[in-house]
Design an enzyme around this catalytic site. Structure first.
Site, PDB file in Angstrom:
ATOM      1  N   PRO A 161      -5.538  -4.314   1.142  1.00 54.72           N
ATOM      2  CA  PRO A 161      -5.108  -5.493   1.916  1.00 54.72           C
ATOM      3  C   PRO A 161      -6.078  -5.888   3.033  1.00 54.72           C
ATOM      4  O   PRO A 161      -6.053  -7.020   3.493  1.00 54.72           O
ATOM      5  CB  PRO A 161      -3.763  -5.077   2.516  1.00 54.72           C
ATOM      6  CG  PRO A 161      -3.459  -3.715   2.060  1.00 54.72           C
ATOM      7  CD  PRO A 161      -4.570  -3.218   1.187  1.00 54.72           C
ATOM      8  N   GLU A 211       0.841  -8.465  11.591  1.00 47.08           N
ATOM      9  CA  GLU A 211       0.720  -7.301  10.693  1.00 47.08           C
ATOM     10  C   GLU A 211       1.359  -7.688   9.353  1.00 47.08           C
ATOM     11  O   GLU A 211       2.492  -8.176   9.320  1.00 47.08           O
ATOM     12  CB  GLU A 211       1.432  -6.094  11.333  1.00 47.08           C
ATOM     13  CG  GLU A 211       1.719  -4.928  10.420  1.00 47.08           C
ATOM     14  CD  GLU A 211       0.477  -4.259   9.828  1.00 47.08           C
ATOM     15  OE1 GLU A 211      -0.391  -3.817  10.591  1.00 47.08           O
ATOM     16  OE2 GLU A 211       0.389  -4.190   8.577  1.00 47.08           O
ATOM     17  N   ASP A 221      -7.826  -5.038  13.867  1.00 46.29           N
ATOM     18  CA  ASP A 221      -7.535  -3.600  13.777  1.00 46.29           C
ATOM     19  C   ASP A 221      -6.993  -3.286  12.394  1.00 46.29           C
ATOM     20  O   ASP A 221      -5.828  -2.934  12.219  1.00 46.29           O
ATOM     21  CB  ASP A 221      -6.529  -3.215  14.876  1.00 46.29           C
ATOM     22  CG  ASP A 221      -6.251  -1.721  14.886  1.00 46.29           C
ATOM     23  OD1 ASP A 221      -7.003  -0.971  14.237  1.00 46.29           O
ATOM     24  OD2 ASP A 221      -5.279  -1.314  15.534  1.00 46.29           O
ATOM     25  N   ASP A 226       0.488   0.138  14.027  1.00 46.63           N
ATOM     26  CA  ASP A 226       0.954   1.355  14.703  1.00 46.63           C
ATOM     27  C   ASP A 226       1.226   1.111  16.188  1.00 46.63           C
ATOM     28  O   ASP A 226       1.798   1.951  16.868  1.00 46.63           O
ATOM     29  CB  ASP A 226      -0.051   2.507  14.517  1.00 46.63           C
ATOM     30  CG  ASP A 226      -1.453   2.113  14.951  1.00 46.63           C
ATOM     31  OD1 ASP A 226      -1.640   1.709  16.116  1.00 46.63           O
ATOM     32  OD2 ASP A 226      -2.375   2.192  14.113  1.00 46.63           O
ATOM     33  N   ASN A 263       0.558 -12.565   6.806  1.00 45.91           N
ATOM     34  CA  ASN A 263      -0.808 -12.332   6.372  1.00 45.91           C
ATOM     35  C   ASN A 263      -1.776 -12.868   7.447  1.00 45.91           C
ATOM     36  O   ASN A 263      -1.740 -14.060   7.775  1.00 45.91           O
ATOM     37  CB  ASN A 263      -1.002 -13.063   5.042  1.00 45.91           C
ATOM     38  CG  ASN A 263      -2.395 -12.883   4.494  1.00 45.91           C
ATOM     39  OD1 ASN A 263      -3.375 -12.871   5.239  1.00 45.91           O
ATOM     40  ND2 ASN A 263      -2.477 -12.743   3.188  1.00 45.91           N
ATOM     41  N   GLY A 264      -2.620 -12.001   7.971  1.00 50.25           N
ATOM     42  CA  GLY A 264      -3.522 -12.382   9.060  1.00 50.25           C
ATOM     43  C   GLY A 264      -4.520 -13.465   8.660  1.00 50.25           C
ATOM     44  O   GLY A 264      -4.955 -14.263   9.494  1.00 50.25           O
ATOM     45  N   GLN A 281       0.826  -1.210   0.000  1.00 46.62           N
ATOM     46  CA  GLN A 281       0.000   0.000   0.000  1.00 46.62           C
ATOM     47  C   GLN A 281       0.860   1.260   0.000  1.00 46.62           C
ATOM     48  O   GLN A 281       2.063   1.209   0.228  1.00 46.62           O
ATOM     49  CB  GLN A 281      -0.885   0.002   1.247  1.00 46.62           C
ATOM     50  CG  GLN A 281      -0.115  -0.162   2.553  1.00 46.62           C
ATOM     51  CD  GLN A 281      -0.900  -0.854   3.653  1.00 46.62           C
ATOM     52  OE1 GLN A 281      -2.120  -0.888   3.609  1.00 46.62           O
ATOM     53  NE2 GLN A 281      -0.221  -1.400   4.656  1.00 46.62           N
ATOM     54  N   HIS A 333      -8.451   3.597  19.818  1.00 47.28           N
ATOM     55  CA  HIS A 333      -7.885   2.376  20.417  1.00 47.28           C
ATOM     56  C   HIS A 333      -8.570   1.980  21.728  1.00 47.28           C
ATOM     57  O   HIS A 333      -8.816   0.804  21.967  1.00 47.28           O
ATOM     58  CB  HIS A 333      -6.364   2.543  20.624  1.00 47.28           C
ATOM     59  CG  HIS A 333      -5.621   2.572  19.329  1.00 47.28           C
ATOM     60  ND1 HIS A 333      -4.870   3.647  18.907  1.00 47.28           N
ATOM     61  CD2 HIS A 333      -5.533   1.661  18.326  1.00 47.28           C
ATOM     62  CE1 HIS A 333      -4.351   3.396  17.720  1.00 47.28           C
ATOM     63  NE2 HIS A 333      -4.723   2.196  17.343  1.00 47.28           N
TER      64      HIS A 333
END
Ligand code: SPD
Length: 288
Positions: free
Chosen positions: A169, A111, A162, A91, A143-144, A36, A67
């Site tokens: 993605p 992530e 999140d 993040d 990759n989740g 991205q 959050h």
């Protein structure tokens, strides 16, 4: 000097369906990762901010209103909170909020984009805070979708999704097959939490997310709050569980552990936020 052009160049806007959501400030960096476009921007009002594919993700001085709302209804209410899975969250803000609970023994943070983590650590260090050096945090640059596919049943007490908006993605993070895998790997008394877009600017997407979660988990409810940097400012998070609406009843000991240092979340706020469901969304959700 072209005054108008100079003024415009001090603004960065997210465009969405004929509306733009902008902040004044200074561009720090823009690059393309394999996944991205990543932008770091220094905004006058909210401090340093992260954009992915030209959409606002987080900013130093406004991140808590996102959050805290994603994390605390799940962690205050789940039966156990030993093992947590965070999908996305590069993040570090979600991990930081989870690690405030002493009961948390380990967090797998999965992530897909290493650059999001690296740039967040460098330019937005307050968001992850001490999470990055906490031995309970296990970073996985993967990759989740594949991660949840390959985990055993009942692996986690809490699952936090999140991700970004359901384009690029993050699209698959809202799919039936991914969410079914999440149910399979979530323990019975556990809670799943996901950001679920805006009931104003992403109305149909929001409704679909809640409906899908209700089908898969039996119990799912959206909660509403304000994230001023996101389209329309009105945002939602949805929580799901299997035995009953687990996410509605925070435990006293956990409330005591965190509430003094929360900016937005409190037991009272949470109750109101679940009840703040717009009437038309409630009607839509009641339709089969
Ligand atoms: N429209 C933006 C939705 C982004 C939600 N995730 C933000 C990541 C913050 N950790």
């Amino acid at each position: 000097m072209n005054y108008k052009l100079k003024t415009r160049s001090e603004w960065v806007d997210e465009y969405h369906q004929g509306v733009r959501y902008g902040l004044q400030g200074k561009l720090i960096l823009e690059e393309s990762s394999p996944f991205q476009k990543i932008t770091i921007y220094d905004s006058k009002r909210y401090g340093k901010a992260l954009l992915l594919d030209d959409c606002w993700m987080t900013a130093e001085k406004s991140e808590k209103c996102y959050h805290e709302c994603l994390i605390h209804p799940a962690l205050c209410c789940s039966t156990q909170i030993d093992n947590i899975l965070i999908i996305g969250g590069g993040d570090g803000g979600s991990a930081r909020e989870c690690l405030r609970y002493k009961e948390v023994k380990s967090i797998d943070l999965v992530e897909i984009d290493l650059r999001v983590i690296e740039l967040s650590q460098k330019y937005l260090p307050t968001i992850g805070g001490n999470a990055w050096s906490d031995s309970r945090l296990n970073l996985q640059i993967k990759n989740g979708i594949d991660w949840v596919k390959h985990r055993k049943e009942n692996s986690y007490d809490v699952i936090i999704i999140d991700g970004a908006d359901p384009i690029g993605p993050s699209k698959e993070l809202f799919s039936n097959s991914f969410l079914k895998d999440c149910r399979r790997i979530l323990k019975h008394g556990g809670v799943l939490a996901t950001q679920s877009e805006s009931p104003e600017s992403f109305q149909q997407i929001h409704i679909n997310i809640v409906k899908t979660l209700r089908e898969i988990f039996d119990y799912a409810d959206p909660m509403y709050g304000s994230v001023s940097i996101y389209p329309s400012g009105l945002w939602s998070w949805t929580f799901a569980s299997m035995e009953k609406p687990k996410y509605m009843h925070p435990r006293k000991s956990r409330i005591e552990e965190i509430s003094e240092n929360c900016q937005i979340w409190s037991e009272r706020w949470q109750q109101g936020a679940f009840n703040a469901i717009p009437a038309f969304i409630e009607r839509e959700l009641a339709k089969t």
